[in-house]
Each structure stands twice: as structure tokens, then as C-alpha cells.
Scaffold this motif. Sequence first.
Motif, PDB file in Angstrom:
ATOM      1  N   ILE A  50      36.419   1.777  78.859  1.00  0.00           N
ATOM      2  CA  ILE A  50      35.266   1.186  78.173  1.00  0.00           C
ATOM      3  C   ILE A  50      34.962   1.913  76.866  1.00  0.00           C
ATOM      4  CG2 ILE A  50      34.233   0.298  80.293  1.00  0.00           C
ATOM      5  CD1 ILE A  50      32.238   2.659  80.147  1.00  0.00           C
ATOM      6  N   TYR A  51      35.412   3.157  76.739  1.00  0.00           N
ATOM      7  CA  TYR A  51      35.087   3.938  75.542  1.00  0.00           C
ATOM      8  C   TYR A  51      36.113   3.791  74.422  1.00  0.00           C
ATOM      9  CZ  TYR A  51      31.712   6.264  78.588  1.00  0.00           C
ATOM     10  OH  TYR A  51      30.670   6.526  79.439  1.00  0.00           O
ATOM     11  N   VAL A  52      37.239   3.143  74.685  1.00  0.00           N
ATOM     12  CA  VAL A  52      38.374   3.220  73.755  1.00  0.00           C
ATOM     13  C   VAL A  52      38.195   2.345  72.524  1.00  0.00           C
ATOM     14  CG1 VAL A  52      40.841   2.683  73.517  1.00  0.00           C
ATOM     15  CG2 VAL A  52      40.012   3.972  75.512  1.00  0.00           C
ATOM     16  N   ALA A  53      37.671   1.135  72.679  1.00  0.00           N
ATOM     17  CA  ALA A  53      37.645   0.203  71.554  1.00  0.00           C
ATOM     18  C   ALA A  53      36.544   0.515  70.550  1.00  0.00           C
ATOM     19  CB  ALA A  53      37.492  -1.230  72.060  1.00  0.00           C
ATOM     20  N   HIS A  54      35.377   0.986  71.034  1.00  0.00           N
ATOM     21  CA  HIS A  54      34.242   1.085  70.106  1.00  0.00           C
ATOM     22  C   HIS A  54      33.405   2.346  70.283  1.00  0.00           C
ATOM     23  CE1 HIS A  54      31.732  -0.922  67.109  1.00  0.00           C
ATOM     24  NE2 HIS A  54      30.669  -0.574  67.792  1.00  0.00           N
ATOM     25  N   MET A  55      32.970   2.655  71.508  1.00  0.00           N
ATOM     26  CA  MET A  55      32.062   3.782  71.684  1.00  0.00           C
ATOM     27  C   MET A  55      32.719   5.104  71.307  1.00  0.00           C
ATOM     28  SD  MET A  55      29.148   5.072  72.410  1.00  0.00           S
ATOM     29  CE  MET A  55      28.050   4.061  73.404  1.00  0.00           C
ATOM     30  N   GLY A  56      33.942   5.321  71.770  1.00  0.00           N
ATOM     31  CA  GLY A  56      34.649   6.541  71.387  1.00  0.00           C
ATOM     32  C   GLY A  56      34.833   6.659  69.892  1.00  0.00           C
ATOM     33  N   PRO A  57      35.314   5.586  69.220  1.00  0.00           N
ATOM     34  CA  PRO A  57      35.417   5.644  67.762  1.00  0.00           C
ATOM     35  C   PRO A  57      34.088   5.910  67.051  1.00  0.00           C
ATOM     36  CG  PRO A  57      36.838   3.916  68.576  1.00  0.00           C
ATOM     37  CD  PRO A  57      36.074   4.449  69.770  1.00  0.00           C
ATOM     38  N   ILE A  58      32.960   5.441  67.594  1.00  0.00           N
ATOM     39  CA  ILE A  58      31.659   5.766  67.002  1.00  0.00           C
ATOM     40  C   ILE A  58      31.489   7.278  66.928  1.00  0.00           C
ATOM     41  CG2 ILE A  58      29.168   5.795  67.484  1.00  0.00           C
ATOM     42  CD1 ILE A  58      29.434   2.953  68.551  1.00  0.00           C
ATOM     43  N   CYS A  59      31.776   7.951  68.038  1.00  0.00           N
ATOM     44  CA  CYS A  59      31.576   9.400  68.107  1.00  0.00           C
ATOM     45  C   CYS A  59      32.629  10.138  67.292  1.00  0.00           C
ATOM     46  CB  CYS A  59      31.605   9.850  69.559  1.00  0.00           C
ATOM     47  SG  CYS A  59      30.382   8.996  70.588  1.00  0.00           S
ATOM     48  N   ALA A  60      33.870   9.685  67.350  1.00  0.00           N
ATOM     49  CA  ALA A  60      34.923  10.295  66.546  1.00  0.00           C
ATOM     50  C   ALA A  60      34.611  10.164  65.060  1.00  0.00           C
ATOM     51  CB  ALA A  60      36.269   9.645  66.866  1.00  0.00           C
ATOM     52  N   ASN A  61      34.018   9.038  64.666  1.00  0.00           N
ATOM     53  CA  ASN A  61      33.651   8.842  63.266  1.00  0.00           C
ATOM     54  C   ASN A  61      32.568   9.825  62.829  1.00  0.00           C
ATOM     55  OD1 ASN A  61      33.890   7.478  60.764  1.00  0.00           O
ATOM     56  ND2 ASN A  61      32.156   6.159  61.266  1.00  0.00           N
ATOM     57  N   GLY A  62      31.705  10.230  63.771  1.00  0.00           N
ATOM     58  CA  GLY A  62      30.724  11.268  63.446  1.00  0.00           C
ATOM     59  C   GLY A  62      31.414  12.568  63.067  1.00  0.00           C
ATOM     60  N   LEU A  63      32.423  12.967  63.855  1.00  0.00           N
ATOM     61  CA  LEU A  63      33.173  14.181  63.515  1.00  0.00           C
ATOM     62  C   LEU A  63      33.925  14.020  62.204  1.00  0.00           C
ATOM     63  CD1 LEU A  63      32.605  14.841  66.596  1.00  0.00           C
ATOM     64  CD2 LEU A  63      34.712  16.182  66.461  1.00  0.00           C
ATOM     65  N   LEU A  64      34.427  12.817  61.956  1.00  0.00           N
ATOM     66  CA  LEU A  64      35.145  12.578  60.708  1.00  0.00           C
ATOM     67  C   LEU A  64      34.216  12.754  59.505  1.00  0.00           C
ATOM     68  CD1 LEU A  64      37.931  11.739  59.622  1.00  0.00           C
ATOM     69  CD2 LEU A  64      37.142   9.363  59.708  1.00  0.00           C
ATOM     70  N   HIS A  65      32.971  12.326  59.641  1.00  0.00           N
ATOM     71  CA  HIS A  65      32.012  12.521  58.546  1.00  0.00           C
ATOM     72  C   HIS A  65      31.721  14.011  58.326  1.00  0.00           C
ATOM     73  CE1 HIS A  65      31.320   8.192  58.502  1.00  0.00           C
ATOM     74  NE2 HIS A  65      30.557   8.355  57.448  1.00  0.00           N
ATOM     75  N   ALA A  66      31.648  14.762  59.414  1.00  0.00           N
ATOM     76  CA  ALA A  66      31.453  16.206  59.269  1.00  0.00           C
ATOM     77  C   ALA A  66      32.652  16.847  58.589  1.00  0.00           C
ATOM     78  CB  ALA A  66      31.219  16.844  60.637  1.00  0.00           C
ATOM     79  N   ALA A  67      33.847  16.370  58.918  1.00  0.00           N
ATOM     80  CA  ALA A  67      35.060  16.897  58.285  1.00  0.00           C
ATOM     81  C   ALA A  67      35.092  16.565  56.801  1.00  0.00           C
ATOM     82  CB  ALA A  67      36.290  16.325  58.986  1.00  0.00           C
ATOM     83  N   HIS A  68      34.706  15.355  56.464  1.00  0.00           N
ATOM     84  CA  HIS A  68      34.690  14.951  55.055  1.00  0.00           C
ATOM     85  C   HIS A  68      33.635  15.720  54.279  1.00  0.00           C
ATOM     86  CE1 HIS A  68      33.804  12.225  51.603  1.00  0.00           C
ATOM     87  NE2 HIS A  68      35.124  12.060  51.624  1.00  0.00           N
ATOM     88  N   ASP A  69      32.507  16.008  54.922  1.00  0.00           N
ATOM     89  CA  ASP A  69      31.456  16.783  54.259  1.00  0.00           C
ATOM     90  C   ASP A  69      31.956  18.162  53.866  1.00  0.00           C
ATOM     91  OD1 ASP A  69      28.435  17.093  53.684  1.00  0.00           O
ATOM     92  OD2 ASP A  69      28.870  18.817  54.963  1.00  0.00           O
ATOM     93  N   LEU A  70      32.817  18.748  54.684  1.00  0.00           N
ATOM     94  CA  LEU A  70      33.324  20.090  54.423  1.00  0.00           C
ATOM     95  C   LEU A  70      34.575  20.089  53.561  1.00  0.00           C
ATOM     96  CD1 LEU A  70      32.834  23.106  55.148  1.00  0.00           C
ATOM     97  CD2 LEU A  70      34.458  22.786  57.038  1.00  0.00           C
ATOM     98  N   CYS A  71      35.451  19.109  53.786  1.00  0.00           N
ATOM     99  CA  CYS A  71      36.784  19.143  53.161  1.00  0.00           C
ATOM    100  C   CYS A  71      37.014  18.051  52.127  1.00  0.00           C
ATOM    101  CB  CYS A  71      37.866  19.027  54.241  1.00  0.00           C
ATOM    102  SG  CYS A  71      37.785  20.274  55.521  1.00  0.00           S
ATOM    103  N   GLY A  72      36.107  17.091  52.001  1.00  0.00           N
ATOM    104  CA  GLY A  72      36.332  15.985  51.085  1.00  0.00           C
ATOM    105  C   GLY A  72      37.540  15.169  51.510  1.00  0.00           C
ATOM    106  N   PRO A  73      38.264  14.589  50.577  1.00  0.00           N
ATOM    107  CA  PRO A  73      39.412  13.746  50.931  1.00  0.00           C
ATOM    108  C   PRO A  73      40.603  14.514  51.484  1.00  0.00           C
ATOM    109  CG  PRO A  73      39.235  13.980  48.550  1.00  0.00           C
ATOM    110  CD  PRO A  73      38.000  14.600  49.135  1.00  0.00           C
ATOM    111  N   ALA A  74      40.506  15.844  51.547  1.00  0.00           N
ATOM    112  CA  ALA A  74      41.611  16.655  52.063  1.00  0.00           C
ATOM    113  C   ALA A  74      41.590  16.780  53.581  1.00  0.00           C
ATOM    114  CB  ALA A  74      41.571  18.044  51.436  1.00  0.00           C
ATOM    115  N   VAL A  75      40.793  15.967  54.271  1.00  0.00           N
ATOM    116  CA  VAL A  75      40.720  16.023  55.724  1.00  0.00           C
ATOM    117  C   VAL A  75      42.107  15.801  56.320  1.00  0.00           C
ATOM    118  CG1 VAL A  75      39.835  14.847  57.776  1.00  0.00           C
ATOM    119  CG2 VAL A  75      38.326  15.273  55.834  1.00  0.00           C
ATOM    120  N   GLN A  76      42.498  16.673  57.216  1.00  0.00           N
ATOM    121  CA  GLN A  76      43.776  16.561  57.907  1.00  0.00           C
ATOM    122  C   GLN A  76      43.619  16.181  59.375  1.00  0.00           C
ATOM    123  OE1 GLN A  76      46.929  16.949  56.372  1.00  0.00           O
ATOM    124  NE2 GLN A  76      45.580  16.825  54.580  1.00  0.00           N
TER     125      GLN A  76
END
Length: 364
Positions: free
Chosen positions: A136-162
Motif C-alpha cells: 500500500i505504501y509503494v505507489a504514493h505514500m512512500g514516495p511522499i515521504c521519500a520526496n521529503g528527504l529529497l527536498h532536504a538533500a536538495h536544500d543542502l546539496c542543490g542539483p548535486a544530489v546523488q
Amino acid sequence: MNDVLAETLSIEAPGEIRLVEEKLPDLPDGGFMVATTHSGISAGTELTYVKGTNPYLGASWDPALGLFLEGAPSVSYPVRGIGYMQVGLVVETRTRAVAEGALVAMCYGHRTAYVADPMADRFVELPDDLDPMLGIYVAHMGPICANGLLHAAHDLCGPAVQGLGDGVRGRRVAVVGAGVVGLLTAMFAISEGAAEVVVVDETPERLAIAAALGANVLAADPETAVELKRRWRHGPNDRGADVVFQCRGQSRALALGLRLLRPQGTLVDLAFYTQGADEVRLGEEFHHNGLTVRCAQIGRVPRGLAHAWDRERLSHETIALLRRRGSLLRRHVITDVARFAEAPQLMADLAAGRRHTVQAVLCD
């Protein structure tokens, strides 16, 4: 002709919920049909339709302008097809995109069956080694939370996120709110190597779940920020969380999240607010500590990362998390399992506060 009927959850009016029968369309060439095995209830977004507080019910959303405007509401009652945590068994297929017998994660609302078009409907085939209920978490709910971490990564690293953990690895992370979004986000941060993750919530039972998942916990009260900042020191006059994930749709939770941050820290906001924000004081910590608030709404990833971080990759990251820590989620986060026939009463009770759950799942 297709004579298959599906039961669909229908919100007829605020507080009025029932199951209705709908005839499924004929299966077209290139399409496939699923029978729902599991359907997760969002005790946040979905209940705003039951309560009548969702902004789409009172205003017209203009996607080109990105504005809510006066006019005919974008959504009116009856509201059908809400829900974004479905797992379905492919029972018939007319496409080589997916085979009969496959389990797929999708977002098609609380329905017992669905006819899908691979060109219009996103689906993620679940691996054999994954507990189907966690799908149940794979299509949408998990990506919601993963996207939160991605925003934190972008805040620190900009487009150089790996990697997804670039914004939390080795850093001190606070998560405000121990609902499903907060708990999954905390697990992502732990799994991605955060130095410490502290979950803050008002409910002892939810804090116990966060602790069982491996997070440290603090009760939300007037002394929470003082306690956390005494604990997390970076240097003189520099105390608090490197990053806060705000996961509860209450203005007091946002106000608390700002108080937890170190100077020039960032709050990544995953919450959905349906009321005002009188408790948020922009002239206090926000102003004096030079803080940043970033909304990590699932409709978009950080600017400049869409080419590398699409929804499919966020689902892949979710599957990886579920493989590592799925048994803990299954044991502690999925608190209620009910049949589809029980869904109207369950949702009415949740909306009225007569029943409390972390994650409820419908299955037959």
C-alpha cells in the motif's frame, strides 16, 4: 460486454459515507483488470472530504495559475475514488506491460476492482519478496515521504544530489508528528544514516510506535524545544535540529517545528493544513534564527532534479526501505485491518474522533 461490478466507497455528504456498486468498463485492448487485495486509508487527506474541510470542496483550483479561486468548487459531493494506497491482483490483462497474477501497487481509490490503462494509470509491480500488505505504501505514500528527504538533500546539496540520504546522513533530524507520514519519514532518515532521529508527538501511544521503529522520542509540550536544544549542540549559540520534517497538519506542530531548528536550519513541510495558522509566529524564531520552510508536496520534486528523481525512483526507494524494515512497519504501524463492508463506519468513526488508528487497511 463486461458485467463485473465493483464496490466503491462514496462520500455522499459530510459525515455520510456508504458503499455503492459501480459497473466496470469493458476491458480495452492494452488494458488490464485488478481485484483489490489491500486498500490503505489515509487518516489525514481522505478525512478532509468526510469532514468537509478539503479546499477543493469550497474553491476552484486553477492548475495553470496555481491558485484557488472563487467559482464552482473543483470537487463536489458525492466524492468517489478517494484513496491512494491500493494493491491489486491482475485478474485479466490485454497488455504485455503486466502479466495475469501479478500484484501491483496503484492509486485508484477504495474500490474492490478496477480496469486500468497503462498509458493513463501508474502502476508498480511488487516484488515477490515483499509483504503484499506493505505494498500500500509503494505507489504514493512512500514516495511522499521519500520526496521529503529529497527536498532536504536538495536544500543542502542543490542539483548535486546523488542519493536520497544526502540531506540527513550524519545530521540530527527531528520529525514532528507520529502519524504514517512521520513514521515512514523517520524510518527513511534512520535507514539513510542520520546521526540521530527524534520523533515528537503529543500521543504516548504513537511515541511508543516511533520508539519501536528505532527512533528516539520526545513528548510535545512547552519544554520540548528547550530540551532538544540543550541536547543538540553544534557550537556557541548554535543548537537544535539540522533539519525538521513537519508531518502533522496542525499549526501548533509547525510552530513547534520552527522552534526545534538550529539557526539557518530548514523545515521540510509534508503536512496538509486545512485551517489557519494563528499559532505560527513569523516574528519569533523564524525571523531571529533565519529559518527556511520548504513544502515537499508530492506533485513535484525539487527544481532541477526531475530528470533523475521521478515518481518511479521514489517508489524504488520505498521498496528498498520496505525490504529493510518492513517487518517493523507491519508489526507496529498497521494497527487496524477491516473488511470493505466495514469501511463506511470505520471512516465515519475516524472523522468523528470515536476511533483512533495509525494505519487502517481494507482487505477482503
